[in-house]
Design a protein around this motif. Structure first.
Motif, PDB file in Angstrom:
ATOM      1  N   LEU A  13       0.698  -1.304  -0.048  1.00 56.92           N
ATOM      2  CA  LEU A  13       0.064  -0.030   0.045  1.00 56.92           C
ATOM      3  C   LEU A  13       0.755   1.061   0.204  1.00 56.92           C
ATOM      4  N   ALA A  14       0.404   2.437  -0.579  1.00 54.27           N
ATOM      5  CA  ALA A  14       1.007   3.636  -0.808  1.00 54.27           C
ATOM      6  C   ALA A  14       0.771   4.206   0.738  1.00 54.27           C
ATOM      7  N   ASP A  15       1.497   5.358   1.017  1.00 60.58           N
ATOM      8  CA  ASP A  15       1.404   5.921   2.312  1.00 60.58           C
ATOM      9  C   ASP A  15      -0.076   6.673   2.557  1.00 60.58           C
ATOM     10  N   GLU A  16      -0.568   7.247   1.287  1.00 62.38           N
ATOM     11  CA  GLU A  16      -1.811   7.672   1.448  1.00 62.38           C
ATOM     12  C   GLU A  16      -2.952   6.520   1.769  1.00 62.38           C
ATOM     13  N   HIS A  17      -2.871   5.566   1.569  1.00 67.18           N
ATOM     14  CA  HIS A  17      -3.574   4.588   2.188  1.00 67.18           C
ATOM     15  C   HIS A  17      -3.707   3.906   3.550  1.00 67.18           C
ATOM     16  N   LEU A  18      -2.710   4.664   4.153  1.00 65.99           N
ATOM     17  CA  LEU A  18      -2.418   4.222   5.588  1.00 65.99           C
ATOM     18  C   LEU A  18      -2.704   5.223   6.588  1.00 65.99           C
ATOM     19  N   THR A  19      -2.998   4.655   7.812  1.00 59.47           N
ATOM     20  CA  THR A  19      -3.489   5.717   8.694  1.00 59.47           C
ATOM     21  C   THR A  19      -2.544   5.397  10.055  1.00 59.47           C
ATOM     22  N   ASP A  20      -2.018   6.255  10.265  1.00 57.54           N
ATOM     23  CA  ASP A  20      -0.940   6.085  11.390  1.00 57.54           C
ATOM     24  C   ASP A  20      -0.085   4.767  11.120  1.00 57.54           C
ATOM     25  N   ASN A  21       0.309   4.823   9.866  1.00 56.70           N
ATOM     26  CA  ASN A  21       1.283   3.881   9.259  1.00 56.70           C
ATOM     27  C   ASN A  21       0.662   2.433   9.239  1.00 56.70           C
ATOM     28  N   LYS A  22      -0.685   2.396   9.488  1.00 55.58           N
ATOM     29  CA  LYS A  22      -1.396   1.094   9.506  1.00 55.58           C
ATOM     30  C   LYS A  22      -2.436   1.163   8.493  1.00 55.58           C
ATOM     31  N   PRO A  23      -2.666   0.026   7.622  1.00 61.48           N
ATOM     32  CA  PRO A  23      -3.862  -0.024   6.679  1.00 61.48           C
ATOM     33  C   PRO A  23      -5.097  -0.238   7.281  1.00 61.48           C
ATOM     34  N   LEU A  24      -6.095   0.455   6.902  1.00 60.64           N
ATOM     35  CA  LEU A  24      -7.565   0.271   7.291  1.00 60.64           C
ATOM     36  C   LEU A  24      -8.257  -0.818   6.420  1.00 60.64           C
ATOM     37  N   LEU A  25      -7.834  -0.935   5.108  1.00 57.16           N
ATOM     38  CA  LEU A  25      -8.556  -1.991   4.155  1.00 57.16           C
ATOM     39  C   LEU A  25      -7.512  -2.752   3.474  1.00 57.16           C
ATOM     40  N   SER A  26      -7.608  -3.889   2.966  1.00 58.56           N
ATOM     41  CA  SER A  26      -6.405  -4.523   2.318  1.00 58.56           C
ATOM     42  C   SER A  26      -6.042  -3.929   0.947  1.00 58.56           C
ATOM     43  N   TRP A  27      -4.840  -4.455   0.410  1.00 62.90           N
ATOM     44  CA  TRP A  27      -4.285  -3.953  -0.625  1.00 62.90           C
ATOM     45  C   TRP A  27      -5.274  -4.664  -1.811  1.00 62.90           C
ATOM     46  N   ARG A  28      -6.107  -5.591  -1.631  1.00 67.02           N
ATOM     47  CA  ARG A  28      -7.156  -6.343  -2.576  1.00 67.02           C
ATOM     48  C   ARG A  28      -8.230  -5.287  -2.691  1.00 67.02           C
ATOM     49  N   VAL A  29      -8.514  -4.419  -2.099  1.00 63.12           N
ATOM     50  CA  VAL A  29      -9.604  -3.297  -1.915  1.00 63.12           C
ATOM     51  C   VAL A  29      -8.881  -1.976  -2.871  1.00 63.12           C
ATOM     52  N   HIS A  30      -7.770  -2.009  -2.484  1.00 62.62           N
ATOM     53  CA  HIS A  30      -6.891  -0.729  -3.323  1.00 62.62           C
ATOM     54  C   HIS A  30      -6.721  -1.043  -4.623  1.00 62.62           C
ATOM     55  N   LEU A  31      -6.856  -2.267  -5.257  1.00 63.64           N
ATOM     56  CA  LEU A  31      -6.496  -2.776  -6.541  1.00 63.64           C
ATOM     57  C   LEU A  31      -7.686  -2.808  -7.284  1.00 63.64           C
ATOM     58  N   ASP A  34     -16.351   0.874  -9.641  1.00 64.13           N
ATOM     59  CA  ASP A  34     -17.584   1.233  -8.751  1.00 64.13           C
ATOM     60  C   ASP A  34     -17.709   0.679  -7.478  1.00 64.13           C
ATOM     61  N   LEU A  35     -17.261  -0.576  -7.465  1.00 62.55           N
ATOM     62  CA  LEU A  35     -17.379  -1.177  -5.907  1.00 62.55           C
ATOM     63  C   LEU A  35     -16.306  -0.424  -5.169  1.00 62.55           C
ATOM     64  N   TYR A  36     -15.132  -0.136  -5.493  1.00 59.82           N
ATOM     65  CA  TYR A  36     -14.017   0.750  -4.879  1.00 59.82           C
ATOM     66  C   TYR A  36     -14.846   2.010  -4.384  1.00 59.82           C
ATOM     67  N   ASN A  37     -15.444   2.508  -5.039  1.00 58.71           N
ATOM     68  CA  ASN A  37     -16.343   3.877  -4.655  1.00 58.71           C
ATOM     69  C   ASN A  37     -17.161   3.616  -3.452  1.00 58.71           C
ATOM     70  N   GLU A  38     -17.713   2.700  -3.606  1.00 59.42           N
ATOM     71  CA  GLU A  38     -18.771   2.192  -2.370  1.00 59.42           C
ATOM     72  C   GLU A  38     -17.867   2.316  -0.957  1.00 59.42           C
ATOM     73  N   PHE A  39     -16.622   1.962  -0.915  1.00 58.94           N
ATOM     74  CA  PHE A  39     -16.216   1.864   0.248  1.00 58.94           C
ATOM     75  C   PHE A  39     -15.728   3.206   1.102  1.00 58.94           C
ATOM     76  N   HIS A  40     -15.870   3.144   2.232  1.00 52.66           N
ATOM     77  CA  HIS A  40     -15.448   4.545   3.058  1.00 52.66           C
ATOM     78  C   HIS A  40     -13.917   4.243   3.303  1.00 52.66           C
TER      79      HIS A  40
END
Length: 494
Positions: free
Chosen positions: A318-336, A344-350
């Motif tokens: 994951l890229a830094d902008e997809h981390l919060t306090d250096n930890k991921p909230l969602l998996s790399w599978r979501v960000h791919l 469209d599915l990606y845009n449904e995620f918070h």
């Protein structure tokens, strides 16, 4: 047309059995309730299944081979190919050498018993192997009776169970003396000294190892009689229009028989300076089952998505902008998702919420087909995972840049398909913990001797489950300065 004629036969058999079953059901329903299914009905059904199997597995001269039959041969060739490479890994050559075992050879430079016998220890047939006298001819009084014990791995799908003859053959060649007084083999199996990998100047992927010849070319499996490499097309015999071939790199193809005889010589010759376009004469649709092809395409899509992500963000997920306090909230599978046609599915995620927040948790069941590798797995779980932790490209959730992969993309695992019992919610930022002492343990209870790994160069490989821990660790670590020393069989769709 032959294919239509076979289809009509099958449909007529189905119709006949259906009509017979329908007539009997009204007359004997009470009897069946009391005594169970009629034995005659069981025999009829079994006979029909046997007939259907025969139609699918038998060959017809010069007619296309059915995919079901090719798959059956492919499974046998897969084991034979691995056995050859295991033999080579242990002995450096693909067969015993006359220097190390002169007693195994006759006065003409041929093995006294077939190559198949020498592969037995690498096919789980040690007890049978130990019964042979390798310094005696295959038809000696001692060795001849052992031919009755042919392992199924050497049996064509339509070979009778009581037969001891095989159609899995190799081409015998010779060593030619070239300019500069060097010797070159005309086939992978020249008479006398066997070959090593260094002899494959055309590449192991361009050299035929084993073929399935026609029924008229079947020989006793212990016999060292081989096909004549100078007349490959003629030697194949009365085969179907498609010839299963096992290449020296372990890949298995269905090649059209009626290609030019010089092309046949090229693909059985390891040093003729040719690299043929296999797609021109390969039955592409037969190389993988529908399920295997589905999985292959999904793995390729994910592999390409990793690199598309890296191109945009400068690093693998994951890229830094997809981390919060250096930890991921969602998996790399979501960000791919945007890179596998799932924007469209990606845009449904918070994206600022955890994977198991009330909102994001509702998206678990929307797992894309691309992340599903087991139809029996719980919906929402996936087996597609990276190795994570220190010394991996995915340490603490943050991905590496391309420059970080100093061992090279070709020597580093991107992700793997783990066992079903290790599956995780696809949105959860969790992967396989890397243990350098026993890295394969994290994959769970694997049901096959190999697992699938996607390498960072985009290739898809079978990794032996019993691969030494040190070698697998080298594959997982991206900058330990080591390259792997084991051969990994590549999955190809053709």
């Amino acid at each position: 047309m032959p294919v239509i004629r076979d289809t009509v036969v099958i449909l007529n058999l189905i119709l006949l059995i259906s009509i017979t079953a329908g007539c009997q059901k009204g007359q004997t329903a009470d009897l069946e309730t009391q005594q169970g299914t009629s034995p005659d009905a069981d025999k009829s059904a079994a006979a029909f299944e046997a007939k259907l199997s025969d139609l699918l597995l038998a060959i017809k001269p010069d007619e296309p081979m059915k995919a079901e039959r090719f798959q059956a041969v492919k499974e046998r060739f897969k084991k034979i190919g691995l056995a050859f490479h295991d033999f080579k890994d242990k002995n450096q050559y693909y067969l015993p050498t006359p220097e190390s075992h002169p007693e195994y050879y006759d006065e003409n430079g041929r093995l006294k018993v077939s190559w198949r016998v020498h592969l037995l220890p690498f096919l789980g047939q040690n007890k049978l192997y130990e019964q042979f006298k390798l310094d005696e001819n295959w038809d000696s009084p001692h060795n001849a009776p052992l031919a009755e014990n042919m392992p199924d791995v050497f049996r064509s799908p339509d070979t009778p169970a009581d037969s001891n003859k095989t159609r899995f053959r190799i081409f015998e060649g010779k060593w030619n003396r070239e300019l500069g007084n060097t010797l070159s083999p005309t086939t992978m199996f020249p008479r006398g000294t066997p070959t090593q990998n260094k002899h494959f100047l055309d590449g192991t992927n361009n050299t035929v190892m084993v073929v399935e010849a026609g029924p008229d070319q079947a020989v006793e499996w212990t016999s060292p009689t081989n096909l004549n490499g100078f007349y490959p097309l003629e030697e194949l015999g009365h085969t179907s229009a498609s010839i299963p071939v096992l290449r020296a790199d372990g890949s298995i193809m269905a090649v059209r028989k009626m290609i030019d005889k010089n092309v046949w010589k090229n693909i059985i010759g390891p040093q003729d300076n040719t690299r043929p376009n296999w797609r021109e004469f390969t039955e592409i649709e037969s190389m993988l089952t529908a399920e295997e092809l589905r999985q292959f395409n999904h793995l390729k899509q994910i592999a390409l998505a990793f690199h598309a992500y890296r191109k945009k963000y400068g690093k693998f997920p994951l890229a830094d902008e997809h981390l919060t306090d250096n930890k991921p909230l969602l998996s790399w599978r979501v960000h791919l998702l945007p890179y596998v046609d799932q924007t469209d599915l990606y845009n449904e995620f918070h994206l600022d919420e955890s994977w198991d927040s009330p909102h994001n948790k509702t998206l678990l069941k929307k797992i894309p087909d691309i992340y599903q590798f087991d139809s029996q797995a719980e919906l929402g779980n996936t087996q597609a995972m990276t190795f994570s932790g220190k010394r991996t490209p995915f340490d603490l959730g943050s991905g590496s840049t391309g420059r970080d992969i100093t061992d090279g993309f070709i020597n580093t695992i991107q992700f793997v398909v783990a066992a079903p019992d290790t599956a995780v919610p696809w949105t959860k930022p969790v992967d396989l913990p890397f243990d350098p002492e026993n890295p394969v343990k994290a994959l769970g209870n694997l049901s096959s001797p190999e697992f699938i790994a996607v390498i960072m160069d985009g290739s898809i490989r079978y990794v032996p489950q019993n691969i030494p821990a040190e070698e697998l660790s080298h594959l997982i670590q991206h900058k330990d300065g080591n390259v792997i020393n084991v051969r990994l069989r590549r999955i190809i769709p053709y």
